[in-house]
Design an enzyme around this catalytic site. Structure first.
Site, mmCIF file in Angstrom:
data_model
loop_
_atom_site.group_PDB
_atom_site.id
_atom_site.type_symbol
_atom_site.label_atom_id
_atom_site.label_comp_id
_atom_site.label_asym_id
_atom_site.label_seq_id
_atom_site.Cartn_x
_atom_site.Cartn_y
_atom_site.Cartn_z
ATOM 1 N N ASN A 212 2.921 -5.191 -13.724
ATOM 2 C CA ASN A 212 2.405 -5.231 -15.104
ATOM 3 C C ASN A 212 3.534 -5.617 -16.051
ATOM 4 O O ASN A 212 4.649 -5.870 -15.626
ATOM 5 C CB ASN A 212 1.770 -3.883 -15.476
ATOM 6 C CG ASN A 212 2.755 -2.752 -15.340
ATOM 7 O OD1 ASN A 212 3.802 -2.742 -15.974
ATOM 8 N ND2 ASN A 212 2.442 -1.788 -14.468
ATOM 9 N N ASP A 281 -1.857 1.421 -10.980
ATOM 10 C CA ASP A 281 -2.872 2.382 -10.529
ATOM 11 C C ASP A 281 -3.321 2.095 -9.099
ATOM 12 O O ASP A 281 -3.733 3.004 -8.389
ATOM 13 C CB ASP A 281 -4.083 2.342 -11.470
ATOM 14 C CG ASP A 281 -3.772 3.044 -12.798
ATOM 15 O OD1 ASP A 281 -2.951 3.982 -12.768
ATOM 16 O OD2 ASP A 281 -4.320 2.642 -13.834
ATOM 17 N N LYS A 291 3.088 -14.253 5.145
ATOM 18 C CA LYS A 291 2.611 -14.835 3.875
ATOM 19 C C LYS A 291 1.140 -15.257 4.001
ATOM 20 O O LYS A 291 0.765 -15.890 4.996
ATOM 21 C CB LYS A 291 3.496 -16.049 3.560
ATOM 22 C CG LYS A 291 3.212 -16.650 2.214
ATOM 23 C CD LYS A 291 4.092 -17.857 1.964
ATOM 24 C CE LYS A 291 3.503 -18.674 0.842
ATOM 25 N NZ LYS A 291 3.956 -20.042 0.831
ATOM 26 N N PRO A 307 -0.969 7.240 -5.657
ATOM 27 C CA PRO A 307 -0.884 8.653 -6.060
ATOM 28 C C PRO A 307 -0.492 8.746 -7.528
ATOM 29 O O PRO A 307 0.290 7.919 -8.009
ATOM 30 C CB PRO A 307 0.224 9.210 -5.163
ATOM 31 C CG PRO A 307 1.018 8.019 -4.734
ATOM 32 C CD PRO A 307 0.075 6.865 -4.685
ATOM 33 N N PHE A 325 2.502 9.516 -21.024
ATOM 34 C CA PHE A 325 2.295 8.402 -21.945
ATOM 35 C C PHE A 325 0.881 7.870 -21.737
ATOM 36 O O PHE A 325 0.374 7.877 -20.610
ATOM 37 C CB PHE A 325 3.309 7.272 -21.675
ATOM 38 C CG PHE A 325 4.568 7.434 -22.479
ATOM 39 C CD1 PHE A 325 5.446 8.465 -22.209
ATOM 40 C CD2 PHE A 325 4.863 6.547 -23.512
ATOM 41 C CE1 PHE A 325 6.606 8.630 -22.954
ATOM 42 C CE2 PHE A 325 6.021 6.692 -24.264
ATOM 43 C CZ PHE A 325 6.892 7.740 -23.988
ATOM 44 N N LYS A 339 -6.891 12.997 -22.161
ATOM 45 C CA LYS A 339 -5.907 12.980 -21.057
ATOM 46 C C LYS A 339 -5.005 14.207 -21.124
ATOM 47 O O LYS A 339 -4.641 14.777 -20.099
ATOM 48 C CB LYS A 339 -5.032 11.720 -21.123
ATOM 49 C CG LYS A 339 -5.641 10.548 -20.387
ATOM 50 C CD LYS A 339 -4.761 9.307 -20.430
ATOM 51 C CE LYS A 339 -5.607 8.084 -20.154
ATOM 52 N NZ LYS A 339 -4.878 6.832 -20.317
ATOM 53 N N LYS A 343 -5.332 16.258 -17.805
ATOM 54 C CA LYS A 343 -4.134 16.309 -16.957
ATOM 55 C C LYS A 343 -3.335 17.585 -17.212
ATOM 56 O O LYS A 343 -2.295 17.793 -16.613
ATOM 57 C CB LYS A 343 -3.250 15.077 -17.192
ATOM 58 C CG LYS A 343 -3.883 13.752 -16.759
ATOM 59 C CD LYS A 343 -2.841 12.656 -16.557
ATOM 60 C CE LYS A 343 -3.476 11.359 -16.091
ATOM 61 N NZ LYS A 343 -2.520 10.342 -15.680
HETATM 62 N N1 CTP Z 1 1.041 7.878 -14.248
HETATM 63 C C1 CTP Z 1 1.712 8.313 -13.104
HETATM 64 N N2 CTP Z 1 1.306 7.873 -11.869
HETATM 65 C C2 CTP Z 1 0.261 7.026 -11.750
HETATM 66 C C3 CTP Z 1 -0.414 6.586 -12.923
HETATM 67 C C4 CTP Z 1 0.010 7.025 -14.155
HETATM 68 O O1 CTP Z 1 2.672 9.081 -13.214
HETATM 69 N N3 CTP Z 1 -0.113 6.629 -10.561
HETATM 70 C C5 CTP Z 1 1.463 8.398 -15.557
HETATM 71 C C6 CTP Z 1 2.025 7.347 -16.477
HETATM 72 O O2 CTP Z 1 3.429 7.238 -16.345
HETATM 73 C C7 CTP Z 1 1.609 7.883 -17.844
HETATM 74 C C8 CTP Z 1 0.329 8.651 -17.596
HETATM 75 O O3 CTP Z 1 0.314 8.893 -16.196
HETATM 76 O O4 CTP Z 1 2.532 8.837 -18.333
HETATM 77 C C9 CTP Z 1 -0.942 7.981 -18.047
HETATM 78 O O5 CTP Z 1 -1.243 6.892 -17.284
HETATM 79 P P1 CTP Z 1 -2.595 6.058 -17.460
HETATM 80 O O6 CTP Z 1 -2.613 5.068 -16.367
HETATM 81 O O7 CTP Z 1 -2.717 5.587 -18.869
HETATM 82 O O8 CTP Z 1 -3.692 7.153 -17.327
HETATM 83 P P2 CTP Z 1 -4.966 7.214 -16.479
HETATM 84 O O9 CTP Z 1 -5.319 8.662 -16.462
HETATM 85 O O10 CTP Z 1 -4.709 6.521 -15.189
HETATM 86 O O11 CTP Z 1 -6.066 6.489 -17.328
HETATM 87 P P3 CTP Z 1 -6.580 4.987 -17.444
HETATM 88 O O12 CTP Z 1 -7.963 5.058 -16.947
HETATM 89 O O13 CTP Z 1 -6.478 4.687 -18.893
HETATM 90 O O14 CTP Z 1 -5.672 4.100 -16.602
#
Ligand code: CTP
Length: 416
Positions: A212, A281, A291, A307, A325, A339, A343
């Protein structure tokens, strides 16, 4: 408020004409203001005016025997609770960055243990000059707080960043708890802060990956600010192109699963965990060893969830204080609050992302939420924003400890 002793250093910029107003406003807030003028500042504002509004003789010369006899420069440096330089020219920034002290103001800055704040004011091209920016970075990394500059019309007839903040904005920043703290020592001394930063990289085959737009700038700026606040800092960092900050232990990782493992290998001694990384994610279900060839017109790649590192830290028994964040494209407050609760975080820092905002930018604006409170941080340089965020995180964390233990914290040095 206790009396605050402020040295106001005025250097040679046109914005110096606003400083009598600045002195008046500082005094209205209960400060004693000792004005120190540089030689070129005298071209823009008079000693007579400043003496009248401050009620104290103006100092300008390191070699003034009469003034030195009344209060020598070392004594004056000790007297100060804070040194504010407004306006601060490119020249004074260069002198402070190099540590040279050819005049009274720079000598005081070297000889003081008080916080130094500067409000730069200069032509926007000068401000953007790499030499000035480098000096600014150096000063920030040494704990100098930079106020502004603001963008707008300039005395030279041009427009851009370089205007000195207005006196009321400077006074608000100077009187904020971070700038004139009752807790003057590094608030996170003795604490360990772990920060995840940057993107992760999820391999599809040996030459391709999913990632990303995260640059890691926010996480790195938080690491620098946490270090400045006295913490031991562990930065678990995905692939980024910025150098590791000085004094910070940097653990480099690639994928979300690497980041998860690196985090948990060191989490036990961590007091505050800040998840600033933009963790991917999803990853490919099946990472190809060879490849992938373009043999078909369409290609689907099956993905599986990574995870959640933050959630796993949050579930720990007696785990650290957690700060997440949330990057959202809309409904910032609603998503962030939900969140925070789902969380079960201690705090969440939410920012809008989209075209030209959030990711990969030097500036950011955020809203911070915690149970029972919230605070907005307007658009600011990520390094400045990081200092303000760490101050807030430290405050909330320390309040939590105090409430839990009802004991006095040895690291808090309370003035007066
Ligand atoms: N985060 C993490 N590990 C992951 C995904 C996210 O530690 N696998 C942490 C990010 O560093 C951030 C927070 O979780 O601090 C929020 O991530 P975000 O992807 O915005 O939240 P989600 O709950 O996955 O929601 P969304 O559906 O918006 O992606």
């Amino acid at each position: 408020m206790t009396q605050k002793n402020i040295i106001l250093g005025i250097t040679g910029g046109i914005a110096a004409y606003k400083t009598p107003e600045l002195v008046r406003r500082l005094r209205e807030r209960g400060a004693d203001v000792q004005v120190v003028l540089t030689r070129s500042a005298r071209e823009f504002v008079t000693e007579t005016t400043l003496q009248a509004v401050s009620g104290l003789p103006v100092r300008s010369d390191l070699w003034d025997k009469g003034a030195e006899a009344a209060m020598g420069h070392i004594e004056l440096a000790r007297w100060a609770d804070l040194i504010l330089i407004a306006p601060a020219t490119a020249e004074i920034m260069a002198r402070l960055a190099s540590g040279s002290a050819p005049d009274l103001l720079t000598t005081l800055c070297l000889a003081t243990e008080a916080p130094v704040l500067i409000a730069p004011a200069m032509n926007h091209v000068m401000w953007k000059n790499p030499a000035v920016q480098e000096n600014r970075d150096k000063l920030i990394s040494r704990g100098v707080r930079i106020l502004g500059p603001a963008s707008g019309d300039q005395a030279c007839g041009e427009t851009g960043p370089g205007r000195m903040l207005e006196p009321n904005e400077i006074v608000a920043a100077v009187m904020a708890p971070l700038a004139v703290p009752d807790i003057v020592q590094a608030p996170l001394a003795g604490m360990t802060v772990m920060i995840t930063a940057g993107p992760t990289r999820e391999a599809i085959d040996p030459v391709r990956y999913i990632t990303n737009r995260s640059s890691g700038k926010m996480g790195f700026a938080l690491a620098v600010a946490a270090r400045q606040a006295g913490a031991k800092v562990i930065l678990v960092c995905g692939p980024v192109s910025i150098p590791a900050p000085e004094g910070v232990e940097c653990i480099n990782v690639e994928s979300a699963r690497d980041m998860f493992a690196a985090t948990h290998a060191r989490i036990d001694d961590v007091n505050i965990f800040i998840a600033a990384a933009a963790v991917a994610d999803y990853r490919a279900v099946d990472e190809k060893t060879g490849k992938i060839k373009k043999s078909t017109d369409e290609l689907s790649i099956a993905l599986v969830k990574n995870p959640d590192i933050l959630a796993s830290v949050d579930r720990m028994h007696n785990g650290p204080f957690t700060v997440g964040f949330a990057a959202e494209t809309d409904n910032l407050g609603d998503y962030a609050r939900s969140k925070l609760e789902s969380k079960r975080l201690n705090m969440i820092v939410a920012n809008l992302v989209g075209k030209n905002i959030g990711f990969d930018a030097d500036e950011n604006a955020v809203e911070v939420f915690w149970l029972g409170g919230e605070q907005s941080f307007p658009l600011a340089d990520k390094r400045q924003l990081a200092q303000d965020l760490i101050a807030l995180i430290a405050e909330r964390y320390l309040q939590g400890i105090n409430a839990d233990t009802q004991t006095e914290l040895p690291i808090m040095m309370v003035r007066d």
